[in-house]
Design a protein around this motif. Structure first.
Motif, PDB file in Angstrom:
ATOM      1  N   ALA A  19       0.768  -1.194   0.059  1.00 29.18           N
ATOM      2  CA  ALA A  19       0.023   0.076  -0.019  1.00 29.18           C
ATOM      3  C   ALA A  19       0.950   1.267   0.138  1.00 29.18           C
ATOM      4  N   VAL A  20       2.112   1.261   0.661  1.00 27.85           N
ATOM      5  CA  VAL A  20       2.811   2.416   0.703  1.00 27.85           C
ATOM      6  C   VAL A  20       3.565   2.552  -0.829  1.00 27.85           C
ATOM      7  N   ALA A  21       4.000   1.514  -1.276  1.00 25.69           N
ATOM      8  CA  ALA A  21       4.434   1.703  -2.648  1.00 25.69           C
ATOM      9  C   ALA A  21       3.066   1.991  -3.593  1.00 25.69           C
ATOM     10  N   GLU A  22       2.041   1.595  -3.554  1.00 29.96           N
ATOM     11  CA  GLU A  22       0.791   2.091  -4.293  1.00 29.96           C
ATOM     12  C   GLU A  22       0.840   3.721  -3.999  1.00 29.96           C
ATOM     13  N   VAL A  23       0.845   3.829  -2.993  1.00 28.84           N
ATOM     14  CA  VAL A  23       0.579   5.419  -2.732  1.00 28.84           C
ATOM     15  C   VAL A  23       1.708   6.490  -3.302  1.00 28.84           C
ATOM     16  N   ALA A  24       2.860   5.846  -3.010  1.00 33.84           N
ATOM     17  CA  ALA A  24       4.163   6.507  -3.383  1.00 33.84           C
ATOM     18  C   ALA A  24       3.947   6.686  -4.990  1.00 33.84           C
ATOM     19  N   ALA A  25       3.587   5.706  -5.562  1.00 27.83           N
ATOM     20  CA  ALA A  25       3.412   5.496  -7.119  1.00 27.83           C
ATOM     21  C   ALA A  25       2.400   6.533  -7.661  1.00 27.83           C
ATOM     22  N   SER A  26       1.248   6.662  -6.820  1.00 23.84           N
ATOM     23  CA  SER A  26       0.002   7.505  -7.278  1.00 23.84           C
ATOM     24  C   SER A  26       0.388   8.972  -7.116  1.00 23.84           C
ATOM     25  N   THR A  27       1.210   9.378  -6.155  1.00 22.34           N
ATOM     26  CA  THR A  27       1.580  10.563  -5.678  1.00 22.34           C
ATOM     27  C   THR A  27       2.767  11.290  -6.338  1.00 22.34           C
ATOM     28  N   SER A  63       5.870  11.006  -4.772  1.00 21.46           N
ATOM     29  CA  SER A  63       6.789  10.710  -3.842  1.00 21.46           C
ATOM     30  C   SER A  63       6.461   9.752  -2.585  1.00 21.46           C
ATOM     31  N   ALA A  64       7.456   9.686  -2.070  1.00 24.56           N
ATOM     32  CA  ALA A  64       7.170   8.404  -0.853  1.00 24.56           C
ATOM     33  C   ALA A  64       6.263   9.162   0.129  1.00 24.56           C
ATOM     34  N   PRO A  65       5.100   8.433   0.832  1.00 27.22           N
ATOM     35  CA  PRO A  65       4.102   8.912   1.618  1.00 27.22           C
ATOM     36  C   PRO A  65       4.743   9.202   2.966  1.00 27.22           C
ATOM     37  N   THR A  66       4.365  10.228   3.461  1.00 32.38           N
ATOM     38  CA  THR A  66       4.667  10.805   4.716  1.00 32.38           C
ATOM     39  C   THR A  66       3.527  10.299   5.887  1.00 32.38           C
ATOM     40  N   MET A  67       3.890  10.556   7.114  1.00 31.91           N
ATOM     41  CA  MET A  67       2.873  10.304   8.096  1.00 31.91           C
ATOM     42  C   MET A  67       1.583  11.050   7.915  1.00 31.91           C
TER      43      MET A  67
END
Length: 155
Positions: free
Chosen positions: A109-117, A119-123
């Motif tokens: 899920a972290v990788a998926e959100v990083a791909a869609s945004t 950048s690496a997701p933050t808190m």
């Protein structure tokens, strides 16, 4: 009618014939919860199997919380009844994911959100990641466990 709801009804009939009071009462409560969910809102509708599973998971969670409250109040017999009802309902739910599987799901899920945004997701984006992880889990994991795994993955 969803396949799971039909199974619940046929098992209710079997419990009546077998005079199994625990299963009978538990399935009646579960079917009542499903019916209440169907008529909630502005118009009545049929629930899908996934929605029925969500209702059953909510009922199991209620039973576990009640058992814990009864145990803390010193009412072991009532706590045991709640645990028995929870066990009856667990038969209709998919197998729960292990902690390792939940952790892997959180990483995906972290990788998926990083791909869609981009950048690496933050808190600050933890909500987005949790939402993606819960969609992947599809009711096979407790929300609190998913949230803890996502928090660990983002830290």
């Amino acid at each position: 009618m969803s396949e799971l709801k039909a199974t619940l009804r046929s098992d209710l009939t079997a419990a009546m014939k077998a005079r199994d009071a625990l299963t009978l009462g538990t399935l009646r409560m579960a079917l009542a919860a499903v019916t209440n969910e169907e008529v909630a809102g502005s118009s009545a509708r049929e629930l899908t199997d996934a929605e029925v599973t969500t209702v059953l998971a909510r009922e199991v969670k209620k039973r576990k919380e009640s058992a814990e409250a009864f145990e803390n109040a010193g009412r072991a017999e009532l706590a045991e009844k709640e645990r028995a009802e929870s066990a009856v309902l667990q038969r209709y739910l998919p197998a729960q994911l292990s902690d390792a599987e939940i952790s892997a799901l959180a990483q995906e899920a972290v990788a998926e959100v990083a791909a869609s945004t981009g950048s690496a997701p933050t808190m600050k984006q933890m909500g987005l990641v949790i939402k993606a992880a819960q969609a992947k889990a599809a009711g096979r994991a407790d929300g609190a466990k998913i949230a803890a795994a996502v928090k660990a993955a983002l830290a």
